[in-house]
Write a protein that holds these residues in place. Structure first.
Motif, PDB file in Angstrom:
ATOM      1  N   HIS A  12      68.938  74.080  60.347  1.00 17.52           N
ATOM      2  CA  HIS A  12      69.252  73.196  61.465  1.00 17.52           C
ATOM      3  C   HIS A  12      67.971  72.583  62.007  1.00 17.52           C
ATOM      4  O   HIS A  12      66.975  73.271  62.229  1.00 17.52           O
ATOM      5  CB  HIS A  12      69.973  73.960  62.579  1.00 17.52           C
ATOM      6  CG  HIS A  12      70.385  73.094  63.723  1.00 17.52           C
ATOM      7  ND1 HIS A  12      69.595  72.891  64.831  1.00 17.52           N
ATOM      8  CD2 HIS A  12      71.506  72.348  63.914  1.00 17.52           C
ATOM      9  CE1 HIS A  12      70.207  72.070  65.660  1.00 17.52           C
ATOM     10  NE2 HIS A  12      71.364  71.729  65.132  1.00 17.52           N
ATOM     11  N   VAL A  13      67.979  71.271  62.201  1.00 20.73           N
ATOM     12  CA  VAL A  13      66.808  70.542  62.692  1.00 20.73           C
ATOM     13  C   VAL A  13      67.033  70.215  64.154  1.00 20.73           C
ATOM     14  O   VAL A  13      67.996  69.525  64.506  1.00 20.73           O
ATOM     15  CB  VAL A  13      66.576  69.252  61.878  1.00 20.73           C
ATOM     16  CG1 VAL A  13      65.287  68.571  62.337  1.00 20.73           C
ATOM     17  CG2 VAL A  13      66.502  69.567  60.393  1.00 20.73           C
ATOM     18  N   ASP A  14      66.151  70.711  65.009  1.00 17.24           N
ATOM     19  CA  ASP A  14      66.278  70.439  66.433  1.00 17.24           C
ATOM     20  C   ASP A  14      65.958  68.981  66.716  1.00 17.24           C
ATOM     21  O   ASP A  14      65.266  68.310  65.949  1.00 17.24           O
ATOM     22  CB  ASP A  14      65.332  71.342  67.241  1.00 17.24           C
ATOM     23  CG  ASP A  14      65.710  72.798  67.114  1.00 17.24           C
ATOM     24  OD1 ASP A  14      66.909  73.082  66.943  1.00 17.24           O
ATOM     25  OD2 ASP A  14      64.800  73.656  67.161  1.00 17.24           O
ATOM     26  N   LEU A  50      74.847  64.517  47.494  1.00 16.62           N
ATOM     27  CA  LEU A  50      75.103  64.378  48.928  1.00 16.62           C
ATOM     28  C   LEU A  50      73.894  63.822  49.655  1.00 16.62           C
ATOM     29  O   LEU A  50      73.733  64.045  50.861  1.00 16.62           O
ATOM     30  CB  LEU A  50      75.491  65.736  49.534  1.00 16.62           C
ATOM     31  CG  LEU A  50      76.794  66.363  49.026  1.00 16.62           C
ATOM     32  CD1 LEU A  50      77.014  67.714  49.673  1.00 16.62           C
ATOM     33  CD2 LEU A  50      77.973  65.438  49.279  1.00 16.62           C
ATOM     34  N   SER A  51      73.046  63.099  48.954  1.00 17.48           N
ATOM     35  CA  SER A  51      71.858  62.527  49.565  1.00 17.48           C
ATOM     36  C   SER A  51      72.232  61.474  50.597  1.00 17.48           C
ATOM     37  O   SER A  51      73.352  60.950  50.623  1.00 17.48           O
ATOM     38  CB  SER A  51      70.958  61.903  48.500  1.00 17.48           C
ATOM     39  OG  SER A  51      71.607  60.805  47.875  1.00 17.48           O
ATOM     40  N   PHE A  52      71.291  61.151  51.444  1.00 14.57           N
ATOM     41  CA  PHE A  52      71.520  60.168  52.507  1.00 14.57           C
ATOM     42  C   PHE A  52      71.913  58.812  51.931  1.00 14.57           C
ATOM     43  O   PHE A  52      72.875  58.178  52.398  1.00 14.57           O
ATOM     44  CB  PHE A  52      70.255  60.043  53.362  1.00 14.57           C
ATOM     45  CG  PHE A  52      70.335  58.986  54.424  1.00 14.57           C
ATOM     46  CD1 PHE A  52      71.028  59.208  55.605  1.00 14.57           C
ATOM     47  CD2 PHE A  52      69.719  57.753  54.246  1.00 14.57           C
ATOM     48  CE1 PHE A  52      71.105  58.240  56.585  1.00 14.57           C
ATOM     49  CE2 PHE A  52      69.791  56.772  55.222  1.00 14.57           C
ATOM     50  CZ  PHE A  52      70.481  57.017  56.394  1.00 14.57           C
ATOM     51  N   THR A  66      80.656  57.998  54.867  1.00 18.26           N
ATOM     52  CA  THR A  66      79.946  57.387  55.988  1.00 18.26           C
ATOM     53  C   THR A  66      80.739  57.525  57.275  1.00 18.26           C
ATOM     54  O   THR A  66      80.169  57.747  58.352  1.00 18.26           O
ATOM     55  CB  THR A  66      79.672  55.900  55.693  1.00 18.26           C
ATOM     56  OG1 THR A  66      79.044  55.768  54.414  1.00 18.26           O
ATOM     57  CG2 THR A  66      78.766  55.296  56.751  1.00 18.26           C
ATOM     58  N   ARG A  67      82.063  57.398  57.195  1.00 18.03           N
ATOM     59  CA  ARG A  67      82.887  57.557  58.396  1.00 18.03           C
ATOM     60  C   ARG A  67      82.809  58.980  58.927  1.00 18.03           C
ATOM     61  O   ARG A  67      82.741  59.196  60.138  1.00 18.03           O
ATOM     62  CB  ARG A  67      84.337  57.180  58.095  1.00 18.03           C
ATOM     63  CG  ARG A  67      85.240  57.281  59.309  1.00 18.03           C
ATOM     64  CD  ARG A  67      86.618  56.719  59.039  1.00 18.03           C
ATOM     65  NE  ARG A  67      86.562  55.304  58.706  1.00 18.03           N
ATOM     66  CZ  ARG A  67      86.415  54.330  59.614  1.00 18.03           C
ATOM     67  NH1 ARG A  67      86.303  54.644  60.893  1.00 18.03           N
ATOM     68  NH2 ARG A  67      86.380  53.063  59.241  1.00 18.03           N
ATOM     69  N   ASP A  68      82.799  59.973  58.034  1.00 20.36           N
ATOM     70  CA  ASP A  68      82.655  61.362  58.485  1.00 20.36           C
ATOM     71  C   ASP A  68      81.293  61.584  59.129  1.00 20.36           C
ATOM     72  O   ASP A  68      81.175  62.316  60.120  1.00 20.36           O
ATOM     73  CB  ASP A  68      82.836  62.313  57.301  1.00 20.36           C
ATOM     74  CG  ASP A  68      84.235  62.270  56.723  1.00 20.36           C
ATOM     75  OD1 ASP A  68      85.196  62.381  57.505  1.00 20.36           O
ATOM     76  OD2 ASP A  68      84.373  62.099  55.498  1.00 20.36           O
ATOM     77  N   PHE A  69      80.266  60.957  58.562  1.00 22.19           N
ATOM     78  CA  PHE A  69      78.918  61.040  59.130  1.00 22.19           C
ATOM     79  C   PHE A  69      78.915  60.438  60.531  1.00 22.19           C
ATOM     80  O   PHE A  69      78.339  61.008  61.476  1.00 22.19           O
ATOM     81  CB  PHE A  69      77.944  60.309  58.202  1.00 22.19           C
ATOM     82  CG  PHE A  69      76.490  60.559  58.506  1.00 22.19           C
ATOM     83  CD1 PHE A  69      76.086  61.588  59.337  1.00 22.19           C
ATOM     84  CD2 PHE A  69      75.516  59.743  57.949  1.00 22.19           C
ATOM     85  CE1 PHE A  69      74.743  61.822  59.601  1.00 22.19           C
ATOM     86  CE2 PHE A  69      74.172  59.959  58.196  1.00 22.19           C
ATOM     87  CZ  PHE A  69      73.795  60.991  59.038  1.00 22.19           C
ATOM     88  N   MET A  70      79.565  59.287  60.681  1.00 23.43           N
ATOM     89  CA  MET A  70      79.627  58.629  61.991  1.00 23.43           C
ATOM     90  C   MET A  70      80.390  59.495  62.995  1.00 23.43           C
ATOM     91  O   MET A  70      79.956  59.661  64.147  1.00 23.43           O
ATOM     92  CB  MET A  70      80.304  57.266  61.851  1.00 23.43           C
ATOM     93  CG  MET A  70      80.405  56.482  63.156  1.00 23.43           C
ATOM     94  SD  MET A  70      78.810  55.857  63.717  1.00 23.43           S
ATOM     95  CE  MET A  70      78.573  54.509  62.545  1.00 23.43           C
ATOM     96  N   ASN A  71      81.518  60.056  62.580  1.00 19.01           N
ATOM     97  CA  ASN A  71      82.290  60.910  63.490  1.00 19.01           C
ATOM     98  C   ASN A  71      81.484  62.129  63.927  1.00 19.01           C
ATOM     99  O   ASN A  71      81.558  62.556  65.086  1.00 19.01           O
ATOM    100  CB  ASN A  71      83.584  61.356  62.809  1.00 19.01           C
ATOM    101  CG  ASN A  71      84.583  60.224  62.670  1.00 19.01           C
ATOM    102  OD1 ASN A  71      84.555  59.253  63.419  1.00 19.01           O
ATOM    103  ND2 ASN A  71      85.471  60.333  61.692  1.00 19.01           N
ATOM    104  N   ALA A 299      69.470  64.014  61.407  1.00 17.27           N
ATOM    105  CA  ALA A 299      70.931  63.891  61.452  1.00 17.27           C
ATOM    106  C   ALA A 299      71.575  64.259  60.119  1.00 17.27           C
ATOM    107  O   ALA A 299      72.591  64.976  60.091  1.00 17.27           O
ATOM    108  CB  ALA A 299      71.309  62.460  61.854  1.00 17.27           C
ATOM    109  N   HIS A 300      71.009  63.794  59.004  1.00 12.95           N
ATOM    110  CA  HIS A 300      71.616  64.043  57.692  1.00 12.95           C
ATOM    111  C   HIS A 300      71.632  65.524  57.323  1.00 12.95           C
ATOM    112  O   HIS A 300      72.687  66.055  56.942  1.00 12.95           O
ATOM    113  CB  HIS A 300      70.905  63.213  56.626  1.00 12.95           C
ATOM    114  CG  HIS A 300      71.397  63.459  55.242  1.00 12.95           C
ATOM    115  ND1 HIS A 300      70.567  63.921  54.229  1.00 12.95           N
ATOM    116  CD2 HIS A 300      72.623  63.340  54.681  1.00 12.95           C
ATOM    117  CE1 HIS A 300      71.278  64.060  53.123  1.00 12.95           C
ATOM    118  NE2 HIS A 300      72.515  63.710  53.365  1.00 12.95           N
TER     119      HIS A 300
END
Length: 477
Positions: A12-14, A50-52, A66-71, A299-300
């Motif tokens: 996890h990235v703070d 699953l790369s960016f 992309t929609r799941d990423f946005m959600n 985020a990714h």
């Protein structure tokens, strides 16, 4: 097929200030500016599938689109503005380069030499002049604390262009123009009132950065070469997409904007100075590196780590409880057999509780439910659960709002599913509706984690059962 048994989820990235990205050099504006994800320490555990870039280009299946990423960024991290701005910029750069050459000449490229010169000028600029109220000035008048460099402003009269910060529920949806309006020849979707609103807010941002954007007369001929600095201010108002840039400033750049980017004051001022001269995509060179760095390196990885979890939080907690119960049950069974006069072989039966308990607990500790994994299922997200029940038009509006790069704020508290999910009892949340995981790479990651949990449980069970088998009989009953 699984990955290496030494596989680990992305850490996890703070949340950190992504301004460090501005110190990095990129390949090109509009493309990948920071290279591949696989070289980054924070991207360990993210396969190439699953790369960016693969997600942004639409090369993945649910729940990794992309929609799941946005959600995820809207509902979980509450920081979707970076992705929305990034998607807008990619489209903007593409549209700009498709313009006729005579229109592109109206917006000269913002070169690195100009960036360096602007940075040097900003470094040499003295601190901005402070302002105080008349009452405060009267108190300090004639004392050593009186400062002639301080400007006295009348109470209640501030900058008419400055807009105070807005809360997520401040009705911003009524002050932002929807994107259903058709594009005009000048590249604007805004009707009169909305255009005036964004123009004022953009003017306030320019004024706060001490940038003068003067209205000018159009050039007599669009074919004239505008690369000379002396002609730049004569073509500002006829540059392509100037109204769209004003809208972007009002939504992403200005203080108190509904989707304000996390930029330092120096980055914001440098961007506004560049946009005062040109609408060329290179004017965004500095902040697009910052935005992309935050997406790729923060985020990714967090999105992939969150997506690996196939159950909601109540289900995962329930699975952890079952795992602990299995371990406790195996331990009690072993103790009872040891205290009895039964043979040592009967103590091996406690391995059943240890095996199931440890495997369930290890998998749940990584956000997975082994029962859901057995069917390669996942729980529907709260915002997905009521999509079928809600009115189709409202669901479509919600999707359009999140992907509308020039839309309103990212507030979701007023969406119907929020209240409905809060009223849902805990039992229904634990046994919520499920859906099959379509992304093969994600299923491989979950298979790997499940195999790690099983192997870990075998080792721990062997050790625990071995200890109980070695103990002498109690012969108490």
């Amino acid at each position: 097929m699984v990955y290496s048994l030494t596989y680990r989820r992305p850490p996890h990235v703070d949340h950190r200030t992504p301004s460090l990205a501005s110190e990095k050099t990129g390949q090109s504006v509009g493309g990948s500016t920071l290279g591949g994800c696989q070289d980054s320490p924070v991207s360990i555990g993210i396969p190439e599938a699953l790369s960016f870039d693969r997600i942004i280009d639409g090369g993945t299946c649910p729940p990794c689109t992309t929609r799941d990423f946005m959600n995820y960024l809207i509902y979980i991290e509450h920081a979707a503005e970076n992705l929305q701005f990034f998607l807008w910029f990619k489209d903007y750069a593409k549209r700009f380069h498709l313009l006729p050459e005579n229109e592109r000449k109206l917006a000269p490229e913002w070169t690195t030499e100009q960036v360096e010169a602007q940075a040097l000028a900003m470094k040499d600029t003295s601190a901005p002049m402070k302002t105080i109220s008349p009452d405060t000035a009267a108190v300090f008048k004639g004392t050593d604390f009186s400062n002639p460099k301080i400007t006295v402003v009348e109470s209640g009269k501030g900058n008419p262009f400055n807009t105070p910060p807005l809360t997520p529920n401040s009705g911003e949806r009524e002050s932002i123009a929807p994107s259903e309006y058709p594009w005009s020849d000048s590249g604007s979707t805004l009707p009169g009132p909305f255009k005036a609103h964004h123009d004022k807010k953009a003017a306030g941002a320019f004024d706060a950065a001490d940038v003068k954007l003067q209205p000018c007369k159009p050039l007599p001929s669009p074919d004239i070469d505008c690369s000379f600095l002396s002609l730049i201010h004569h073509v500002v108002t006829v540059q392509p997409f100037r109204e769209e840039i004003s809208r972007v400033i009002a939504i992403y750049i200005a203080d108190g904007a509904p989707r304000q980017l996390n930029l330092s004051s120096k980055e914001r001022a440098a961007l506004l100075h560049a946009l005062a001269v040109t609408t060329h995509p290179t004017a965004f060179r500095q902040i697009i590196h910052t935005v992309e760095w935050a997406l790729r390196h923060q985020a990714h990885p967090n999105f992939i780590r969150w997506t690996i979890c196939n159950g909601n939080r109540p289900r995962v907690i329930f699975a952890r409880g079952l795992g602990i119960a299995g371990i406790v049950g195996g331990t009690l069974a072993a103790i009872l057999i040891v205290l009895s006069n039964a043979g040592r072989g009967w103590r091996v039966l406690s391995a059943i509780g240890f095996m199931i308990g440890v495997a369930t607990l290890v998998a749940a500790w990584k956000g997975m439910c082994v029962v859901l994994h057995g069917m390669h299922h996942r729980h529907l997200r709260p915002w997905e659960l009521f999509a079928e029940d809600d009115d189709a038009s409202s669901a479509l509006e919600m999707k359009k709002d999140s992907f509308d790069s020039l839309g309103s704020s990212n507030s979701y508290e007023d969406q119907p599913w929020v209240a409905k999910y809060e009223k849902r009892n805990i039992i229904r949340k634990i046994f919520d509706r499920e859906v099959w995981i379509q992304e093969p790479a994600l299923r491989q990651i979950q298979d790997t984690i499940f195999l790690q949990a099983v192997l870990g449980s075998v080792i721990i069970t062997a050790v625990c059962v071995g200890i109980f088998v070695a103990l002498p009989k109690g012969n108490y009953y």
